[in-house]
Design a protein around this motif. Structure first.
Motif, PDB file in Angstrom:
ATOM      1  N   SER A   1       0.828  -1.213   0.000  1.00  0.00           N
ATOM      2  CA  SER A   1       0.000   0.000   0.000  1.00  0.00           C
ATOM      3  C   SER A   1       0.860   1.259   0.000  1.00  0.00           C
ATOM      4  O   SER A   1       0.530   2.255  -0.653  1.00  0.00           O
ATOM      5  N   SER A   2       1.967   1.216   0.731  1.00  0.00           N
ATOM      6  CA  SER A   2       2.885   2.363   0.729  1.00  0.00           C
ATOM      7  C   SER A   2       3.457   2.583  -0.660  1.00  0.00           C
ATOM      8  O   SER A   2       3.622   3.733  -1.110  1.00  0.00           O
TER       9      SER A   2
ATOM     10  N   ASN B   1       0.848   4.223  -2.917  1.00  0.00           N
ATOM     11  CA  ASN B   1       0.789   5.660  -2.631  1.00  0.00           C
ATOM     12  C   ASN B   1       1.986   6.399  -3.223  1.00  0.00           C
ATOM     13  O   ASN B   1       1.853   7.513  -3.746  1.00  0.00           O
TER      14      ASN B   1
ATOM     15  N   LEU C   1       1.586   6.757  -6.979  1.00  0.00           N
ATOM     16  CA  LEU C   1       0.553   7.742  -7.306  1.00  0.00           C
ATOM     17  C   LEU C   1       0.950   9.163  -6.914  1.00  0.00           C
ATOM     18  O   LEU C   1       0.423  10.130  -7.452  1.00  0.00           O
TER      19      LEU C   1
ATOM     20  N   ARG D   1       0.344  10.310  -3.953  1.00  0.00           N
ATOM     21  CA  ARG D   1      -0.677  10.756  -3.001  1.00  0.00           C
ATOM     22  C   ARG D   1      -1.103   9.562  -2.152  1.00  0.00           C
ATOM     23  O   ARG D   1      -0.846   8.409  -2.511  1.00  0.00           O
ATOM     24  N   ASN D   2      -1.759   9.841  -1.052  1.00  0.00           N
ATOM     25  CA  ASN D   2      -2.223   8.776  -0.165  1.00  0.00           C
ATOM     26  C   ASN D   2      -3.560   8.242  -0.655  1.00  0.00           C
ATOM     27  O   ASN D   2      -4.598   8.863  -0.479  1.00  0.00           O
ATOM     28  N   ARG D   3      -3.501   7.095  -1.297  1.00  0.00           N
ATOM     29  CA  ARG D   3      -4.724   6.451  -1.792  1.00  0.00           C
ATOM     30  C   ARG D   3      -5.113   5.262  -0.927  1.00  0.00           C
ATOM     31  O   ARG D   3      -6.289   5.025  -0.652  1.00  0.00           O
ATOM     32  N   ALA D   4      -4.114   4.473  -0.497  1.00  0.00           N
ATOM     33  CA  ALA D   4      -4.379   3.289   0.306  1.00  0.00           C
ATOM     34  C   ALA D   4      -4.059   3.566   1.769  1.00  0.00           C
ATOM     35  O   ALA D   4      -3.128   4.310   2.095  1.00  0.00           O
TER      36      ALA D   4
ATOM     37  N   THR E   1      -5.353  -4.099   4.238  1.00  0.00           N
ATOM     38  CA  THR E   1      -5.945  -4.191   2.894  1.00  0.00           C
ATOM     39  C   THR E   1      -6.586  -5.557   2.751  1.00  0.00           C
ATOM     40  O   THR E   1      -5.904  -6.574   2.661  1.00  0.00           O
TER      41      THR E   1
ATOM     42  N   GLU F   1      -5.789   1.670  -9.188  1.00  0.00           N
ATOM     43  CA  GLU F   1      -5.606   3.035  -9.668  1.00  0.00           C
ATOM     44  C   GLU F   1      -4.884   2.987 -11.015  1.00  0.00           C
ATOM     45  O   GLU F   1      -4.329   1.959 -11.396  1.00  0.00           O
TER      46      GLU F   1
ATOM     47  N   ASP G   1      -3.299  -2.902  -5.886  1.00  0.00           N
ATOM     48  CA  ASP G   1      -2.761  -3.280  -4.581  1.00  0.00           C
ATOM     49  C   ASP G   1      -3.659  -4.380  -4.013  1.00  0.00           C
ATOM     50  O   ASP G   1      -4.853  -4.161  -3.800  1.00  0.00           O
TER      51      ASP G   1
ATOM     52  N   LYS H   1       8.349   4.336   1.602  1.00  0.00           N
ATOM     53  CA  LYS H   1       8.044   5.379   2.571  1.00  0.00           C
ATOM     54  C   LYS H   1       8.792   6.673   2.260  1.00  0.00           C
ATOM     55  O   LYS H   1       8.244   7.775   2.398  1.00  0.00           O
TER      56      LYS H   1
END
Length: 461
Positions: free
Chosen positions: A237-238, A241, A244, A246-249, A258, A264, A277, A365
């Protein structure tokens, strides 16, 4: 949708939502009369709609109240998109305004257009063949600039022309075959088998050339699918994001955060890629989480690329990798996450390299290595296809399937010729091949095929 599309139709031709400009299109015999009934010119010198000229004025409701100030243009048939009298009204792009103007048009006798009906009318009125009509939809839905370029070539009519030339040659061959059947005593003079086989072979070569780019350009036309797979808390998930920006997950330290998959779309230098994801891999008794794991495995099996996300700071064993995603599968890249932390021993990156995987070390991260990974994703999905040729002729899936059908019949015909099958039986395969080619351009395309094509259009096009 009926092939005898009649009456005057209208629809909003621009996307749903608020915008600077919205366009309403009217087509049919009453298009001009309806426009004249709701349009109030801004200039007193206005003496009627001059074709192909923008006129500034106002749209009035049935109480003569101004709804919006607009630019309107009249395009008389047959020199219009649909081949019929057409009026386009450029309004402000608010939903309420467009709805109000369209309502006035419909109240004056027009009906709301069906999906794709404007283009259907263009096809029925001979303004374009079926390959061009399909290219309109492909242009609208193109997932990338490359896909739009490929659609543009077909929109120009090149594919239809080439198919018609090919069909014309085969129809001439059919005519000669009919003569040979009707006058069997002259069959050698009418159509020698050697000549016939050579002509059919040329047609097979021609079709093969048209089909050559279908698989190679698939990623440009349809986009790609990349699936993030790995154990819980590996950083999938990181990474989503980070890709992308941006913070989506939702990202937490709690295993199983999850439970479903998150999808996406990325645009990687003109290539559209769906990134999914999936739920973290682990043993679970939770039915919902297990369902998410099963969906994740199904998606990974369908993917063009599987990113195996591995926590580089934790002990790791090759036994954790699903055998289906071995290095030999050619569709997996090992992504060693948390490279900013102390690495476990033995080093996971070394284990994966020694097993034959391509390895990318990142810190999702902190964003380290993410740009490199993006480039690798793009390269893998394209698989050496390179940038699309802007002049390349590539059929869509329907056209390709029909071309393969015609090619199969012609290849069977060549085998029949070698076996000296009677001319009247040879004609059956030749007729089937010609019919298949006619389906591509729309000469004899069945109603259900036309419905499936035009029903996928947006309303207003």
């Amino acid at each position: 949708m009926s092939l005898s599309s009649t009456g005057t139709i209208a629809a909003i031709a621009t996307p749903t939502g608020d915008g600077g400009v919205g366009i309403i299109r009217i087509s049919g015999d009453e298009a001009l009369t309806i426009a004249e009934g709701i349009f109030k010119p801004a200039k007193q010198s206005f003496s009627g709609f001059k074709p192909y000229t923008m006129h500034y004025g106002y749209i009035l409701d049935d109480s003569s109240v101004e709804i919006d100030d607009v630019l309107a243009v009249f395009m008389p048939g047959p020199n219009s998109y649909t081949g019929e009298d057409t009026v386009e009204i450029n309004c402000h792009g608010g939903r309420a305004i467009l709805g109000a103007v369209l309502g006035e048009i419909l109240s004056r006798g027009a009906r709301l257009a069906n999906a794709g009906e404007f283009t259907l009318r263009a096809f029925l009125n001979g303004k374009m063949d079926l390959t061009q009509a399909e290219a309109v939809a492909e242009m609208i839905h193109a997932p990338s600039k490359g896909a739009a370029q490929l659609a543009r070539v077909k929109l120009s009519g090149v594919l239809g022309d080439r198919i018609e030339q090919l069909r014309g040659r085969l129809e001439e061959l059919r005519a000669q075959l009919c003569v040979a059947v009707d006058f069997p005593e002259d069959e050698l003079e009418c159509l020698p088998l050697k000549t016939m086989k050579s002509e059919v072979g040329d047609a097979v070569t021609n079709i093969s050339e048209i089909l050559a780019g279908v698989e190679r350009t698939k990623a440009w036309r349809e986009g790609g699918l990349a699936v993030l797979s790995g154990k819980v808390n590996a950083g999938k998930s990181s990474l989503l994001n980070a890709l992308l920006g941006r913070n989506r997950a939702i990202v937490t330290d709690i295993p199983g955060t999850t439970r479903d998959f998150i999808e996406e779309t990325l645009n990687l230098d003109g290539l559209q890629v769906r990134v999914v994801d999936t739920a973290g891999l682990r043993e679970t008794n939770d039915k919902v989480e297990q369902a998410g794991l099963d969906m994740g495995r199904d998606l990974a099996a369908q993917a063009d690329l599987v990113l195996l996300i591995i926590d580089g700071s934790q002990p790791f064993s090759l036994s954790e990798i699903d055998p289906e995603f071995s290095a030999s599968s050619g569709k997996c890249v090992a992504v060693i996450n948390k490279s900013d932390l102390a690495q476990a021993e033995p080093v996971p990156a070394d284990i994966m390299r020694n097993a034959g995987y391509e390895v990318v070390e990142i810190s999702a991260k902190k964003g380290q290595g993410v740009d490199l990974l993006s480039a690798i994703i793009r390269e893998h999905i394209l698989q050496g296809a390179g940038e699309p040729d802007p002049d390349e002729l590539v059929p869509n899936s329907r056209q390709a399937t029909t071309l393969k059908k015609a090619c199969s019949e012609l290849e069977g015909l060549m085998l029949d010729i070698d076996m000296a099958i009677p001319y009247d039986l040879l004609g059956v395969r030749l007729e089937t091949a010609c019919s298949a080619l006619s389906e591509i351009t729309g000469e004899i395309t069945p109603q259900e095929v036309l419905n499936s094509i035009f029903n996928n259009f947006c309303v207003g096009k």
